[in-house]
Design an enzyme around this catalytic site. Structure first.
Site, PDB file in Angstrom:
ATOM      1  N   THR A  84       0.848  -1.179   0.000  1.00 26.02           N
ATOM      2  CA  THR A  84       0.000   0.000   0.000  1.00 26.02           C
ATOM      3  C   THR A  84       0.885   1.231   0.000  1.00 26.02           C
ATOM      4  OG1 THR A  84      -1.805   1.122   1.136  1.00 26.02           O
ATOM      5  CG2 THR A  84      -0.129   0.117   2.497  1.00 26.02           C
ATOM      6  N   THR A  85       0.265   2.369  -0.102  1.00 23.63           N
ATOM      7  CA  THR A  85       0.954   3.652   0.023  1.00 23.63           C
ATOM      8  C   THR A  85       0.064   4.591   0.814  1.00 23.63           C
ATOM      9  OG1 THR A  85       2.093   3.380  -2.103  1.00 23.63           O
ATOM     10  CG2 THR A  85       1.985   5.599  -1.175  1.00 23.63           C
TER      11      THR A  85
END
Length: 283
Positions: A84-85
């Site tokens: 994820t970011t």
């Protein structure tokens, strides 16, 4: 009464061991116990031991203490990679949080429109990174505990206290397969930002990025984040950081969510598709 006489329930209710139904209520100090103990019921007794009304009453009564009764974990057939970011930083307008919306499972996109920024209350939000189920579960537990604190004391717990509480709840799971990390940010007691990991680590800072795309996001945040940014400029920096990370990280992508947490509470920007941003940059 006829059914009670037919089933001989009156004999059970008149036993000296008390009521047939004794409910167990978790006590507030369950956080200090072994996490494997919480919610478990004594399995030492089996239905084959029930031979009298007294044994039925004692079998149905839940224990006052919770024994250690855990089963060995089942190994996964193959590693499930995920990423994820998420990012957040403090500026003069409050705290800005941004995240992508892709939930990945190995080489598959499990959900292209997941919610990785979760509001806790009107002035507190958290960004999640890790296993989606773990993150959602612990977000609900944290929101419940903060609401109970507000009802008991007539005021909200500070951001520092919320981060410390969350860290203490996760610390007993250190070394287990729990995979969750969160950023806790708030502005009702002044802008503040904390990072809490599943092993109990708690860090305070002004800029954080978590997830597999965080190295790419930091390349934009390190040169773009300043204290005197306007809301529009801070939003542009956050969008750019998420876009660059999703362009290079296979486990991040799809859309971007942006939240602004100020002294008036949190506000959410309209979700944008990063594909349009990529086409604009390409042109």
């Amino acid at each position: 009464m006829a059914l009670q006489d037919f089933c001989h329930l009156q004999t059970f209710l008149d036993t000296d061991e008390g009521s047939l139904f004794e409910f167990y209520t978790p006590v507030p100090d369950y956080l200090g116990k072994n996490p494997l103990e919480f919610g478990q019921i004594n399995t030492a007794r089996s239905p084959s031991m029930i031979s009298s009304p007294d044994s039925i009453a004692s079998f149905l009564a839940l224990p006052s203490t919770l024994p250690l009764a855990s089963s060995p974990s089942v190994p996964l057939p193959f590693p499930l990679s995920h990423g994820t970011t998420t990012l957040a930083f403090i500026f003069q307008g409050g705290v800005l949080a941004a995240a992508d919306t892709r939930s990945s499972c190995s080489g598959l996109v499990a959900c292209p429109a997941s919610q990785k920024i979760v509001p806790i209350h009107s002035h507190l939000v958290g960004t999640t990174s890790g296993t989606s189920a773990d993150c959602v579960l612990w977000k609900r537990i944290l929101a419940r505990e903060l609401r109970l604190y507000q009802l008991r004391h007539g005021r909200r717990l500070s951001t520092r206290g919320a981060a410390k509480l969350f860290s203490h709840m996760l610390h007993p799971f250190k070394g287990t397969e729990l995979c969750a990390s969160a950023g806790v940010r708030s502005s009702f007691s002044g802008p503040s930002l904390y990072y809490v990991c599943s092993d109990g680590t708690r860090l305070q800072g002004t800029v954080f990025s978590v997830g597999s795309g965080s190295p790419y996001a930091y390349s934009i945040l390190d040169q773009g984040v300043e204290w005197d940014l306007s809301v529009e400029e801070a939003t542009s920096v956050a969008r750019e950081a998420v876009f660059r990370a999703t362009h290079r990280d296979a486990y991040s992508g799809n859309c971007v969510d942006v939240y602004l947490i100020s002294s008036k509470g949190w506000t959410r920007r309209r979700r944008e598709d990063l594909k349009e941003e990529f086409l604009n940059v390409k042109q």
